[in-house]
Scaffold this motif. Sequence first.
Motif, PDB file in Angstrom:
ATOM      1  N   GLU A 142      -4.270 108.382 -56.340  1.00 45.65           N
ATOM      2  CA  GLU A 142      -4.605 109.254 -55.252  1.00 45.65           C
ATOM      3  C   GLU A 142      -3.536 110.473 -55.132  1.00 45.65           C
ATOM      4  OE1 GLU A 142      -4.753 106.372 -52.273  1.00 45.65           O
ATOM      5  OE2 GLU A 142      -6.751 105.672 -52.986  1.00 45.65           O
ATOM      6  N   HIS A 160     -11.952 103.179 -55.989  1.00 43.02           N
ATOM      7  CA  HIS A 160     -12.066 104.104 -57.248  1.00 43.02           C
ATOM      8  C   HIS A 160     -12.917 102.917 -58.230  1.00 43.02           C
ATOM      9  CE1 HIS A 160      -9.640 106.962 -55.418  1.00 43.02           C
ATOM     10  NE2 HIS A 160      -8.749 106.043 -55.097  1.00 43.02           N
ATOM     11  N   GLN A 275      -8.703 101.612 -64.472  1.00 43.69           N
ATOM     12  CA  GLN A 275      -9.011 101.897 -63.218  1.00 43.69           C
ATOM     13  C   GLN A 275      -8.410 103.680 -63.138  1.00 43.69           C
ATOM     14  OE1 GLN A 275      -8.038 100.461 -59.271  1.00 43.69           O
ATOM     15  NE2 GLN A 275     -10.264 100.742 -58.687  1.00 43.69           N
ATOM     16  N   HIS A 277      -9.199 107.629 -60.857  1.00 38.93           N
ATOM     17  CA  HIS A 277      -9.845 108.296 -59.477  1.00 38.93           C
ATOM     18  C   HIS A 277     -11.122 108.361 -59.357  1.00 38.93           C
ATOM     19  CE1 HIS A 277      -9.740 110.730 -56.040  1.00 38.93           C
ATOM     20  NE2 HIS A 277      -8.489 110.273 -55.861  1.00 38.93           N
ATOM     21  N   ALA A 278     -11.866 108.085 -58.471  1.00 33.90           N
ATOM     22  CA  ALA A 278     -13.463 108.263 -58.212  1.00 33.90           C
ATOM     23  C   ALA A 278     -13.715 109.995 -58.547  1.00 33.90           C
ATOM     24  CB  ALA A 278     -13.811 108.047 -56.934  1.00 33.90           C
TER      25      ALA A 278
END
Length: 304
Positions: A142, A160, A275, A277-278
Amino acid sequence: MRFNNLDLNLLVALDALLSERSISRAAERVHLSQPAMSNALSRLREYFNDELLVQVGRKMEPTPRAEGLADAVRDVLVRVEATISTQPIFLPRESSRVFRLLVSDYTLSTLMPYALALIYEEAPAVRIELRAHVAHPARALERADADMLIIPSEYCSSEHPMEVVLEEEFCCVLWKDSPLARAPLTQETYLDAGHVVVLPGEGHPAMEDWFVPHLGVSRRVEVTTFSFATSAQLVVGTQRIATVHRRLAKRVQEYAPIVIRDVPFPMPVMQQTLQWHAHRTADPGLTWLRGLLKESVTRMDRQN
């Protein structure tokens, strides 16, 4: 450019100030002079009607108002970067992009040698920064401190996207000349032995947190370490046991006098995930890197 009478360039300055908590370091970070950054802070204080950063001893500390702004400001800047800075296509062989990955030393010892070799084959000018895990890994995404996390699924944020890149069993490692190595490893002998245990650090639960509530047993911990990669070697010359990832144990077995045994208890597998960030799901560079990391797992398992 202004929004609600705020010069949006000041958001970049505010983000740097809240991250660095130093006028001089913030100025360096965004390539401003120190007087220009001081002026930016004065304008921000006037706009928000708050001191934002106050001197406490030799440090500058954020006010409650500043702490409330920090994540929102960073999110705005990440969205802007993801929207306008990401190139519409990614050409690996022509790229000199830097990718920052948060990884554990387990991943460093097992997956990354194969991943780096494959990256070099496809994109020799691409640079990789491997960074240590932090207590709250999603914050690294983030705050744009990392492009991707390689972490167990239980550490992932629900905010995310993520995907499983591999599954990993646990096994027991013993010194090959230990009396324990010459007999079957039962639940009784496992619990009677001393153990080498990894305590990964703040924010990351130790395996002990799983044993007691799930099995109702506790181990006699005689050695603790912060490193997954070395825990399998720390049993050498002792009658202790280390419970470690099987891929890691097999790698250590190539050069250390250890034997591998099954854990005499049912244990769940670890799901290792990627993973990101969206806002960066459509980033073609990260899409390429995710595919390459999955291919690296296949190559790793084929060669071992």
